[in-house]
Scaffold this active site. Sequence first.
Site, mmCIF file in Angstrom:
data_model
loop_
_atom_site.group_PDB
_atom_site.id
_atom_site.type_symbol
_atom_site.label_atom_id
_atom_site.label_comp_id
_atom_site.label_asym_id
_atom_site.label_seq_id
_atom_site.Cartn_x
_atom_site.Cartn_y
_atom_site.Cartn_z
ATOM 1 N N ASP A 117 0.836 -1.202 0.000
ATOM 2 C CA ASP A 117 0.000 0.000 0.000
ATOM 3 C C ASP A 117 0.876 1.258 0.000
ATOM 4 O O ASP A 117 1.987 1.246 0.533
ATOM 5 C CB ASP A 117 -0.919 -0.026 1.224
ATOM 6 C CG ASP A 117 -2.145 0.853 1.019
ATOM 7 O OD1 ASP A 117 -2.306 1.426 -0.079
ATOM 8 O OD2 ASP A 117 -2.939 0.979 1.964
ATOM 9 N N ASN A 130 -10.168 -3.494 -7.110
ATOM 10 C CA ASN A 130 -9.342 -2.454 -7.755
ATOM 11 C C ASN A 130 -9.842 -2.099 -9.155
ATOM 12 O O ASN A 130 -9.448 -1.064 -9.707
ATOM 13 C CB ASN A 130 -7.863 -2.872 -7.813
ATOM 14 C CG ASN A 130 -7.158 -2.808 -6.473
ATOM 15 O OD1 ASN A 130 -6.207 -3.535 -6.216
ATOM 16 N ND2 ASN A 130 -7.605 -1.929 -5.582
HETATM 17 C C1 FPP Z 1 -1.875 -0.138 -3.541
HETATM 18 O O1 FPP Z 1 -1.376 1.193 -3.445
HETATM 19 C C2 FPP Z 1 -1.233 -0.792 -4.682
HETATM 20 C C3 FPP Z 1 -1.896 -1.349 -5.728
HETATM 21 C C4 FPP Z 1 -3.372 -1.364 -5.831
HETATM 22 C C5 FPP Z 1 -1.169 -1.939 -6.859
HETATM 23 C C6 FPP Z 1 0.083 -2.675 -6.489
HETATM 24 C C7 FPP Z 1 0.723 -3.139 -7.724
HETATM 25 C C8 FPP Z 1 2.044 -3.082 -7.992
HETATM 26 C C9 FPP Z 1 3.111 -2.613 -7.067
HETATM 27 C C10 FPP Z 1 2.496 -3.527 -9.336
HETATM 28 C C11 FPP Z 1 2.930 -4.953 -9.312
HETATM 29 C C12 FPP Z 1 3.314 -5.326 -10.688
HETATM 30 C C13 FPP Z 1 3.691 -6.543 -11.063
HETATM 31 C C14 FPP Z 1 4.083 -6.735 -12.467
HETATM 32 C C15 FPP Z 1 3.776 -7.689 -10.164
HETATM 33 P P1 FPP Z 1 -2.385 2.387 -3.673
HETATM 34 O O2 FPP Z 1 -2.409 2.730 -5.118
HETATM 35 O O3 FPP Z 1 -3.731 2.026 -3.115
HETATM 36 O O4 FPP Z 1 -1.711 3.531 -2.836
HETATM 37 P P2 FPP Z 1 -2.454 4.731 -2.122
HETATM 38 O O5 FPP Z 1 -3.258 4.132 -0.993
HETATM 39 O O6 FPP Z 1 -1.327 5.578 -1.638
HETATM 40 O O7 FPP Z 1 -3.314 5.410 -3.143
#
Ligand code: FPP
Length: 238
Positions: free
Chosen positions: A16, A65
């Site tokens: 996250d 998501n």
């Molecule tokens: C949550 O942070 C993260 C995600 C929903 C996506 C995580 C995916 C990756 C790191 C990419 C992985 C890729 C591969 C190819 C394995 P958020 O966007 O909810 O963060 P925030 O809460 O700060 O908005």
Amino acid sequence: MNKDVIFPNHVGIILDGNGRWAEEKGLNRSMGHKKGYENLRKLSLYILNQTKVKYLSVFIFSTDNFKRSKEEVDFLMNLFRISFKSDSKVFEKENIKVIFSGVKDPLPDDVWSSMEYITEKTKNNTGGVLNFCLNYGGQEEIVDATKKILNEVINGNILLEDINKFNFSKYLYNDLPPIDFLIRTSGEERISNFMIYQASYAEFYFPSTYFPDFDENSFDEAIKVYNNRDRRFGSIKK
Ligand code: FPP
């Protein structure tokens, strides 16, 4: 790290803070996901090759998501499509077996085929298991397992009374050992439908670091925290 350290067998990470990492730098949220993946690739090799952790499950995309903007979802799908193909060589070479937990619908066909590609390329690896939870929901996994069991019962392959908490996991997306240590980065303190069956006795840790900055040193710190926990599994301390 000290050799007397106890390592969890199965670590779960809810990645996250990618979006906030990017926004605080004046960047597009997707840049946070890109940086998050670069970190994940490095960190997963460290965890599975340099420590005694055998299983690492990471939440990279939940069924919920898909509610995000088209731009963000498209970016992530593209990152999956490209990375699982191009980085299969890295995981192949590092002897890590890549598996996925989640469902096909509504993932694009070419994303699904890139997932099949890396799974196939790494299937005989023995150095550790990296479980990507993609288009995954914990409640959905339990419901799907229940349906599989019902089907087996209806077809006369098993008896309902033979299902118990020890063999139920055979019907989940993957038959994995329980999660011992669950880390959620960015300071948020919730499980968000991540591996709720497997995390029943997990120790939880909520560092404030955003995932793109959660590096090997952060993981070593997390292991120190784990080593100070008193796991009792419902029993009492002798
Ligand atoms: C949550 O942070 C993260 C995600 C929903 C996506 C995580 C995916 C990756 C790191 C990419 C992985 C890729 C591969 C190819 C394995 P958020 O966007 O909810 O963060 P925030 O809460 O700060 O908005």
